[in-house]
Design an enzyme around this catalytic site. Structure first.
Site, PDB file in Angstrom:
ATOM      1  N   LYS A 199      80.382  26.339  53.487  1.00 51.54           N
ATOM      2  CA  LYS A 199      81.015  27.520  53.443  1.00 51.54           C
ATOM      3  C   LYS A 199      81.528  27.560  54.752  1.00 51.54           C
ATOM      4  O   LYS A 199      81.714  27.077  55.501  1.00 51.54           O
ATOM      5  CB  LYS A 199      79.150  27.926  53.213  1.00 51.54           C
ATOM      6  N   ARG A 239      72.492  28.293  40.249  1.00 51.82           N
ATOM      7  CA  ARG A 239      71.730  27.347  38.807  1.00 51.82           C
ATOM      8  C   ARG A 239      71.745  26.752  38.217  1.00 51.82           C
ATOM      9  O   ARG A 239      70.987  27.326  37.163  1.00 51.82           O
ATOM     10  CB  ARG A 239      73.305  28.930  38.463  1.00 51.82           C
TER      11      ARG A 239
END
Length: 325
Positions: free
Chosen positions: A105, A179
């Site tokens: 990020k 996920r």
């Protein structure tokens, strides 16, 4: 009743507001143990060696870049003694810190990543509330707690990871890690604990924030009756939701040439494809997916929310369970 909701929400908020050098998988598990003891539900914590034995390999792939070992936190509330009573699973994303891994990020994007366990905190808060309210339900909480970090051990873009269900996943983006932890947690809930319904809550996608901002939680489902109950809970609590379409055509975006699935579906409809990815592992059980990426944190004080974590989901999940009694 209002006091119970407020206390449980504050419990979740306080957990999320702690920085990642204070709350990491081990200390989150210890905090969960204290909450369980205080409120009177049961808890089991599974460490690294057993996680390897039961082959939660998608979860472990995300965890292995960090020196902090993962923990699977299992919460059990038994409010219905009927032997035929079904179990409802609440699965909360428990990334205590998310650097993005090798798909790193931006510095600004990392600042608030202590809040990537807000789904886990919401589940813990809901357990505190439902225990206090003595709901006549059996509820399982599953939190796969880990950090997503960079090291020589970390998983990489291009890796193929086998999930606990046996399905293989091509890793396209190491920052689509939540996920991978959720699908193993959901598989555990259904196959080890025989959950009949699954509700997952996760700070999952920037796409949900882009679509709905910071005041509305995105929802996907395979069961309209369950959604109606959630909508009723939303109206009661004031925690706003919006259903995104589980559009079958977008499943194509998750197809891989070399594995059963890719972990991302490309730049478009990201909140939907993330939900569709998770749906592949719910085995047609009634399922709700709540993406709280936008609603878990406030960058300034507004309404009932102070600066920082909102505790979103605690009231919503608790009220939903009351509607399901």
């Amino acid at each position: 009743e209002g006091r119970i909701y407020a206390e449980a929400t504050n419990l979740a908020r306080d957990l999320v507001n702690e920085p990642a050098n204070v709350i990491y998988p081990e200390t989150l598990a210890e905090a969960a143990r204290k909450i369980a003891l205080q409120y009177g539900f049961s808890i089991e914590i599974i460490g690294l060696e057993k996680l390897k034995r039961i082959k939660m390999e998608a979860f472990l792939a995300v965890a292995k870049g960090s020196k902090q070992e993962p923990r699977l936190i299992l919460l059990n509330y038994h409010g219905n003694p009927d032997p035929k009573a079904k179990t409802i699973a609440l699965v909360g994303k428990g990334l205590t810190y998310d650097s993005g891994g090798y798909c790193i990020k931006t510095p600004q994007g990392m600042v608030n990543m202590k809040n990537d366990m807000a789904g886990a905190a919401a589940v813990l808060g809901a357990f505190a509330a439902i225990t206090t309210l003595k709901l006549k339900l059996n509820v399982l909480g599953v939190i796969a707690a880990c950090e997503n970090m960079i090291s020589g051990e970390a998983y990489k873009a291009g890796d193929i990871v086998r999930s606990m269900s046996g399905k293989t996943i091509e890793v396209i983006n190491t920052d689509a890690e939540g996920r991978l932890t959720l699908i193993d947690a959901i598989h555990y809930a259904i196959n080890r604990s025989h959950a009949s319904k699954v509700i997952d809550i996760a700070t999952l996608t920037g796409a949900a924030v882009g679509a709905l901002g910071n005041q509305i939680t995105a929802v996907l489902t395979n069961n309209e009756a369950l959604l109606e109950k959630l909508q009723s809970a939303s109206e009661f609590t004031g925690e706003k939701i919006w259903q995104l379409p589980a559009h079958e055509g977008y499943k194509e975006l998750l197809k891989s040439e070399i594995a059963d699935l890719k972990n991302v579906g490309g730049p478009f409809a990201g909140a939907i494809t993330a939900g569709l990815f998770i749906r592949e592992f719910v085995e047609n059980k009634p399922w709700l997916h709540l993406d709280i990426a936008g609603t878990a944190l406030k960058d300034k004080e507004s309404g009932v929310n102070s600066y920082g974590a909102t505790g979103v989901g605690v009231r919503l999940l608790t009220q939903l369970l009351r509607e399901m009694e």
